[in-house]
Design a protein around this motif. Structure first.
Motif, PDB file in Angstrom:
ATOM      1  N   LYS A 132       0.847  -1.206   0.000  1.00  0.00           N
ATOM      2  CA  LYS A 132       0.000   0.000   0.000  1.00  0.00           C
ATOM      3  C   LYS A 132       0.879   1.252   0.000  1.00  0.00           C
ATOM      4  O   LYS A 132       0.615   2.207  -0.725  1.00  0.00           O
ATOM      5  N   LYS A 133       1.933   1.214   0.788  1.00  0.00           N
ATOM      6  CA  LYS A 133       2.865   2.344   0.855  1.00  0.00           C
ATOM      7  C   LYS A 133       3.500   2.596  -0.509  1.00  0.00           C
ATOM      8  O   LYS A 133       3.634   3.739  -0.948  1.00  0.00           O
ATOM      9  N   LEU A 134       3.891   1.531  -1.191  1.00  0.00           N
ATOM     10  CA  LEU A 134       4.490   1.675  -2.512  1.00  0.00           C
ATOM     11  C   LEU A 134       3.502   2.289  -3.500  1.00  0.00           C
ATOM     12  O   LEU A 134       3.852   3.184  -4.267  1.00  0.00           O
ATOM     13  N   LEU A 135       2.273   1.805  -3.473  1.00  0.00           N
ATOM     14  CA  LEU A 135       1.269   2.312  -4.419  1.00  0.00           C
ATOM     15  C   LEU A 135       0.858   3.750  -4.121  1.00  0.00           C
ATOM     16  O   LEU A 135       0.440   4.473  -5.023  1.00  0.00           O
ATOM     17  N   GLU A 136       0.988   4.171  -2.878  1.00  0.00           N
ATOM     18  CA  GLU A 136       0.645   5.542  -2.519  1.00  0.00           C
ATOM     19  C   GLU A 136       1.793   6.517  -2.766  1.00  0.00           C
ATOM     20  O   GLU A 136       1.606   7.723  -2.677  1.00  0.00           O
ATOM     21  N   ASN A 137       2.965   5.989  -3.086  1.00  0.00           N
ATOM     22  CA  ASN A 137       4.110   6.837  -3.388  1.00  0.00           C
ATOM     23  C   ASN A 137       3.781   7.676  -4.624  1.00  0.00           C
ATOM     24  O   ASN A 137       3.376   7.151  -5.665  1.00  0.00           O
ATOM     25  N   GLY A 138       3.927   8.989  -4.514  1.00  0.00           N
ATOM     26  CA  GLY A 138       3.553   9.890  -5.605  1.00  0.00           C
ATOM     27  C   GLY A 138       4.268   9.606  -6.906  1.00  0.00           C
ATOM     28  O   GLY A 138       3.657   9.634  -7.978  1.00  0.00           O
ATOM     29  N   GLY A 139       5.548   9.325  -6.836  1.00  0.00           N
ATOM     30  CA  GLY A 139       6.301   9.027  -8.045  1.00  0.00           C
ATOM     31  C   GLY A 139       5.834   7.748  -8.713  1.00  0.00           C
ATOM     32  O   GLY A 139       5.670   7.693  -9.931  1.00  0.00           O
ATOM     33  N   ILE A 140       5.589   6.719  -7.908  1.00  0.00           N
ATOM     34  CA  ILE A 140       5.126   5.444  -8.452  1.00  0.00           C
ATOM     35  C   ILE A 140       3.736   5.598  -9.053  1.00  0.00           C
ATOM     36  O   ILE A 140       3.475   5.143 -10.170  1.00  0.00           O
ATOM     37  N   SER A 141       2.835   6.258  -8.342  1.00  0.00           N
ATOM     38  CA  SER A 141       1.469   6.407  -8.863  1.00  0.00           C
ATOM     39  C   SER A 141       1.451   7.237 -10.142  1.00  0.00           C
ATOM     40  O   SER A 141       0.708   6.921 -11.083  1.00  0.00           O
ATOM     41  N   ASN A 142       2.280   8.277 -10.224  1.00  0.00           N
ATOM     42  CA  ASN A 142       2.350   9.066 -11.457  1.00  0.00           C
ATOM     43  C   ASN A 142       2.900   8.234 -12.617  1.00  0.00           C
ATOM     44  O   ASN A 142       2.402   8.308 -13.741  1.00  0.00           O
ATOM     45  N   TYR A 143       3.921   7.456 -12.321  1.00  0.00           N
ATOM     46  CA  TYR A 143       4.509   6.592 -13.340  1.00  0.00           C
ATOM     47  C   TYR A 143       3.486   5.561 -13.828  1.00  0.00           C
ATOM     48  O   TYR A 143       3.342   5.341 -15.031  1.00  0.00           O
ATOM     49  N   LEU A 144       2.766   4.940 -12.902  1.00  0.00           N
ATOM     50  CA  LEU A 144       1.749   3.957 -13.278  1.00  0.00           C
ATOM     51  C   LEU A 144       0.672   4.593 -14.148  1.00  0.00           C
ATOM     52  O   LEU A 144       0.239   4.004 -15.145  1.00  0.00           O
ATOM     53  N   LYS A 145       0.243   5.772 -13.778  1.00  0.00           N
ATOM     54  CA  LYS A 145      -0.794   6.455 -14.559  1.00  0.00           C
ATOM     55  C   LYS A 145      -0.291   6.735 -15.972  1.00  0.00           C
ATOM     56  O   LYS A 145      -0.992   6.475 -16.950  1.00  0.00           O
ATOM     57  N   LEU A 146       0.926   7.248 -16.073  1.00  0.00           N
ATOM     58  CA  LEU A 146       1.499   7.560 -17.371  1.00  0.00           C
ATOM     59  C   LEU A 146       1.635   6.315 -18.243  1.00  0.00           C
ATOM     60  O   LEU A 146       1.341   6.335 -19.435  1.00  0.00           O
ATOM     61  N   ARG A 147       2.066   5.212 -17.649  1.00  0.00           N
ATOM     62  CA  ARG A 147       2.289   3.976 -18.406  1.00  0.00           C
ATOM     63  C   ARG A 147       1.002   3.239 -18.751  1.00  0.00           C
ATOM     64  O   ARG A 147       0.936   2.547 -19.761  1.00  0.00           O
ATOM     65  N   THR A 148      -0.029   3.344 -17.914  1.00  0.00           N
ATOM     66  CA  THR A 148      -1.248   2.573 -18.161  1.00  0.00           C
ATOM     67  C   THR A 148      -2.287   3.313 -19.001  1.00  0.00           C
ATOM     68  O   THR A 148      -3.149   2.675 -19.604  1.00  0.00           O
ATOM     69  N   GLU A 149      -2.224   4.632 -19.066  1.00  0.00           N
ATOM     70  CA  GLU A 149      -3.205   5.371 -19.861  1.00  0.00           C
ATOM     71  C   GLU A 149      -3.248   4.904 -21.316  1.00  0.00           C
ATOM     72  O   GLU A 149      -4.338   4.667 -21.844  1.00  0.00           O
ATOM     73  N   PRO A 150      -2.111   4.756 -22.003  1.00  0.00           N
ATOM     74  CA  PRO A 150      -2.174   4.280 -23.395  1.00  0.00           C
ATOM     75  C   PRO A 150      -2.777   2.878 -23.520  1.00  0.00           C
ATOM     76  O   PRO A 150      -3.491   2.586 -24.471  1.00  0.00           O
ATOM     77  N   ILE A 151      -2.497   2.022 -22.549  1.00  0.00           N
ATOM     78  CA  ILE A 151      -3.046   0.668 -22.562  1.00  0.00           C
ATOM     79  C   ILE A 151      -4.566   0.722 -22.445  1.00  0.00           C
ATOM     80  O   ILE A 151      -5.289   0.064 -23.192  1.00  0.00           O
ATOM     81  N   LEU A 152      -5.058   1.527 -21.514  1.00  0.00           N
ATOM     82  CA  LEU A 152      -6.493   1.647 -21.315  1.00  0.00           C
ATOM     83  C   LEU A 152      -7.179   2.284 -22.514  1.00  0.00           C
ATOM     84  O   LEU A 152      -8.286   1.883 -22.885  1.00  0.00           O
ATOM     85  N   GLU A 153      -6.539   3.255 -23.129  1.00  0.00           N
ATOM     86  CA  GLU A 153      -7.111   3.881 -24.315  1.00  0.00           C
ATOM     87  C   GLU A 153      -7.287   2.858 -25.440  1.00  0.00           C
ATOM     88  O   GLU A 153      -8.325   2.840 -26.110  1.00  0.00           O
ATOM     89  N   LYS A 154      -6.289   1.996 -25.641  1.00  0.00           N
ATOM     90  CA  LYS A 154      -6.391   0.963 -26.667  1.00  0.00           C
ATOM     91  C   LYS A 154      -7.530  -0.004 -26.360  1.00  0.00           C
ATOM     92  O   LYS A 154      -8.256  -0.436 -27.248  1.00  0.00           O
ATOM     93  N   ARG A 155      -7.677  -0.343 -25.085  1.00  0.00           N
ATOM     94  CA  ARG A 155      -8.766  -1.256 -24.705  1.00  0.00           C
ATOM     95  C   ARG A 155     -10.118  -0.623 -24.985  1.00  0.00           C
ATOM     96  O   ARG A 155     -11.025  -1.284 -25.471  1.00  0.00           O
ATOM     97  N   TRP A 156     -10.274   0.657 -24.678  1.00  0.00           N
ATOM     98  CA  TRP A 156     -11.542   1.339 -24.941  1.00  0.00           C
ATOM     99  C   TRP A 156     -11.817   1.428 -26.427  1.00  0.00           C
ATOM    100  O   TRP A 156     -12.966   1.319 -26.866  1.00  0.00           O
ATOM    101  N   GLU A 157     -10.778   1.632 -27.241  1.00  0.00           N
ATOM    102  CA  GLU A 157     -10.960   1.653 -28.692  1.00  0.00           C
ATOM    103  C   GLU A 157     -11.500   0.309 -29.168  1.00  0.00           C
ATOM    104  O   GLU A 157     -12.392   0.258 -30.007  1.00  0.00           O
TER     105      GLU A 157
END
Length: 85
Positions: free
Chosen positions: A46-71
């Motif tokens: 939980k601590k790792l996932l709440e880390n601001g740097g990690i959460s920002n990185y995850l968001k940046l990396r997963t947005e393109p994946i999610l966009e492709k899935r929605w397409e």
């Protein structure tokens, strides 16, 4: 002092984030594969996932994946609509 990447992540934090994506959100397994001990993985995911740097990185990396899935979802719904009418 360990080096940080452009996201402010230490190498093990970056490895955790990458493994988290690969393991479809299994934080415990991601932590172990990134090199954290089992006891740390059990207690600190939980601590790792709440880390601001990690959460920002995850968001940046997963947005393109999610966009492709929605397409793909939109394409499937379009085909279903064509078949229905």
């Amino acid at each position: 002092m360990s080096k940080r990447d452009e996201f402010g992540l230490k190498p093990r934090q970056r490895a955790f984030a990458d493994e988290y994506i690969i393991n479809n959100g299994n934080a415990y397994q991601a932590a172990i594969k990134a090199g954290y001990s089992e006891s740390y993985a059990k207690n600190a995911t939980k601590k790792l996932l709440e880390n601001g740097g990690i959460s920002n990185y995850l968001k940046l990396r997963t947005e393109p994946i999610l966009e492709k899935r929605w397409e793909k979802v939109d394409e499937v719904l379009e085909e279903i609509a064509k078949l229905a009418f």
